[in-house]
Design an enzyme around this catalytic site. Structure first.
Site, PDB file in Angstrom:
ATOM      1  N   SER A  81      -6.038  11.865  -2.798  1.00  0.00           N
ATOM      2  CA  SER A  81      -5.919  10.415  -2.921  1.00  0.00           C
ATOM      3  C   SER A  81      -5.971   9.999  -4.384  1.00  0.00           C
ATOM      4  O   SER A  81      -6.566  10.682  -5.228  1.00  0.00           O
ATOM      5  CB  SER A  81      -7.067   9.749  -2.156  1.00  0.00           C
ATOM      6  N   CYS A  94       0.806  -1.220   0.000  1.00  0.00           N
ATOM      7  CA  CYS A  94       0.000   0.000   0.000  1.00  0.00           C
ATOM      8  C   CYS A  94       0.841   1.273   0.000  1.00  0.00           C
ATOM      9  O   CYS A  94       2.053   1.247   0.111  1.00  0.00           O
ATOM     10  CB  CYS A  94      -0.992  -0.040   1.150  1.00  0.00           C
TER      11      CYS A  94
END
Length: 554
Positions: free
Chosen positions: A468, A119
């Protein structure tokens, strides 16, 4: 072998005794010691299964004659950290990850490393460490999550963030949102769209630091476990050949990454991470290089949140290898670069065909003739800003509107929730940069709320923080210099007109220079928001987003 300094000769009898206290045999100590850097934890969906990946890697190392030695690194789940003070720590964790790997590798004299990330900041943090250490290294990520299904349509994390705004706008019920909550993230893996985690895992494959398939093979597939075993075996070959990251992470390899980034329409966070990784390799990547390559490379994919496809679709369509082969056929990347396979990139992708032209379009029929990201400059962002233009509605590519200014993400979200933002407004969220935040928070909650409210074709968001990879709409981040450094974004007032011209690469504050100079004289630097701990040290050391938000040189 490098590891001989901790295990060979009469002087190392104490060292060997400590290994034997852990159960290592003389035979294991005769073999190369391979550090298995495992980011497994029980707080990130993309990392919950990395113990399985690590075991497969260790099996591969043993099969090829090495001795695996596993150690951990930290990791932050950006989704769980979103929209509260926890997000201040996400980007800041990248430097800690790189530093901690350096400490472990140097202290224990490993012969090679296998990095197991998945991630957001963990992938670039590990790549920074690989470049810095320059030991034989290979990456194997945990793989992407499958898309969820909500009422017969595929969904990912971005959809449920947008659902919050939809509920507040009366376009969705709380019961609907609860139903989506149960299905949107069906299992382990990095969230299913082309968000930051998957962007960086794809970049690692393009860079040549991971085997083909690393970026797209889903987390739940047996092929992912097989790939991990192959990575474990391959590191032994890299150690034997002394093939190091400095031979792979070249300027040409980074240019290939930017080209693939543009074709895929990756997260804007790649514009932070690629320069930071390159810096560790002794290479400078300017923001202008992103625009230069974008002008030549068309956008061939539109993955969630920009389009209807997900990572599993990209894998089914041939994955990164098929995309690279297509770019190579048109002379858009350099196929001569070396990779961890021991072969060139061109050799790796030879014969890899695109199996679904809807997912990976032809160069002659792209989604856009230019790349999916754009760098903007102008009076509001003299040192640059970035936008995921492949996820911007055509109606917002050129926009002019009055500023609505907020000094934190929370203030902006409250105004959005209260219905105080009107069509045409330009929402400015400042003092959220690397230094001012500190930590340069992602703004997925605010951007998703704009989309959920149905304003993504009417309202722009501008910040010195980040957005994001799950963001869509006219969301412009990384505005540099940031407000805490006295950049022009600190001088904006409610009602000031802001001009956005994405095709023209411009972001301008339409206020006379004499008025800006008056405001500049009156501006006072803000008091630090965090006065102790790691974030306080981070805010003193971190540089601008335009340089990758790396630490200052000594």
């Amino acid at each position: 072998m490098r590891s001989d300094m901790v295990k060979k000769g009469i002087e190392k009898a104490p060292h060997r005794s400590l290994f034997k206290a852990m159960g290592y045999t003389d035979e294991e100590l005769r073999r190369p010691l391979i550090g298995v850097v495992n980011a497994h934890n029980e707080i990130i969906p993309g990392h919950i299964h990395l113990d399985t990946i690590a075991q497969a890697v260790k099996d591969g190392i043993r099969m090829a004659g090495g001795t695996p030695v596993e150690f951990p690194v930290i990791g932050v789940c950006d989704g769980i950290a979103m929209n509260h003070e926890g997000m201040k720590y996400s980007l800041a964790s990248r430097e800690l990850i790189a530093d901690s790997i350096e400490i472990m590798a140097m202290a224990h004299a490993f012969d090679g490393l296998v990095m197991i990330p998945n991630c957001d900041k963990i992938v670039p943090g590990m790549l920074m460490a690989a470049a810095r250490l320059d030991l034989p290294t290979i990456f194997i990520s945990g793989g992407p999550m499958l898309a969820g299904t909500f009422r017969e349509r595929k969904v990912a994390l971005s959809n449920i963030f947008e659902g919050i705004g939809a509920v507040k706008a009366g376009r969705m019920t709380e019961e609907d949102l609860k139903e989506m909550e149960e299905t949107v993230c069906p299992g382990c893996g990095s969230c299913a769209g082309m968000f930051t985690a998957n962007s960086m895992n794809c970049m690692t494959e393009v860079m040549g630091m991971a085997l083909p398939g690393n970026g797209t093979v889903p987390a739940v597939m047996a092929a992912r476990v097989r790939l991990a075993k192959e990575a474990g075996m391959k590191i032994m070959e890299l150690v034997e050949r002394d093939l190091r990251p400095s031979q792979i992470m070249t300027e040409a390899a980074f240019r290939n990454c930017i080209a693939a980034d543009m074709a895929l329409g990756c997260s804007t966070n790649t514009v932070l991470h690629l320069p930071a990784i390159a810096r560790e390799a002794g290479i400078e990547l300017s923001l202008d290089l992103f625009n230069e390559i974008s002008e030549k490379v068309p956008q061939l994919c539109k993955l969630n949140p920009a389009g209807p496809h997900f990572m599993e679709d990209l894998d089914r369509a041939g994955g990164i290898s098929a995309l690279l082969n297509r770019l190579l056929e048109h002379g858009l990347i350099d196929g001569s670069v070396l990779t961890v396979t021991g072969r060139t990139l061109a050799e790796n992708v030879a014969g890899c065909r695109v199996l679904d032209e809807n997912v990976i379009r032809r160069v002659e029929d792209p989604y856009s003739p230019t790349g999916g990201l754009a760098i903007l400059r102008g009076t509001l962002a003299p040192d640059g800003a970035v936008v995921k233009k492949g996820a911007v509605d055509p109606s917002m590519m050129v926009h002019q509107g009055p500023a609505r200014v907020f000094d934190s993400e929370e203030e902006a979200c409250a105004a959005l929730a209260a219905g105080k933002i009107q069509k045409g407004d330009v929402v400015v969220i400042r003092y959220e940069g690397p230094k001012g935040g500190p930590g340069m928070r992602e703004m997925l909650t605010s951007t998703a709320m704009v989309a959920g409210l149905g304003l993504d074709r009417d309202v722009a968001l501008i910040t010195d923080g980040r957005f994001s990879g799950a963001t869509r709409g006219a969301s412009i981040g990384h505005v540099s210099p940031e407000a805490a450094e006295g950049g022009p974004i600190a001088l904006v007032k409610d009602g000031d007109l802001i001009s956005i011209d994405i095709p023209g690469g411009r972001l301008d504050l339409l206020v006379p220079e004499d008025e800006l100079e008056r405001r500049r004289r009156e501006w006072q630097p803000p008091q630090p928001r965090v006065k102790k701990g790691y974030l306080r040290r981070y805010s003193r050391l971190v540089t601008s987003a335009s340089t990758g938000a790396v630490f200052k040189e000594e």
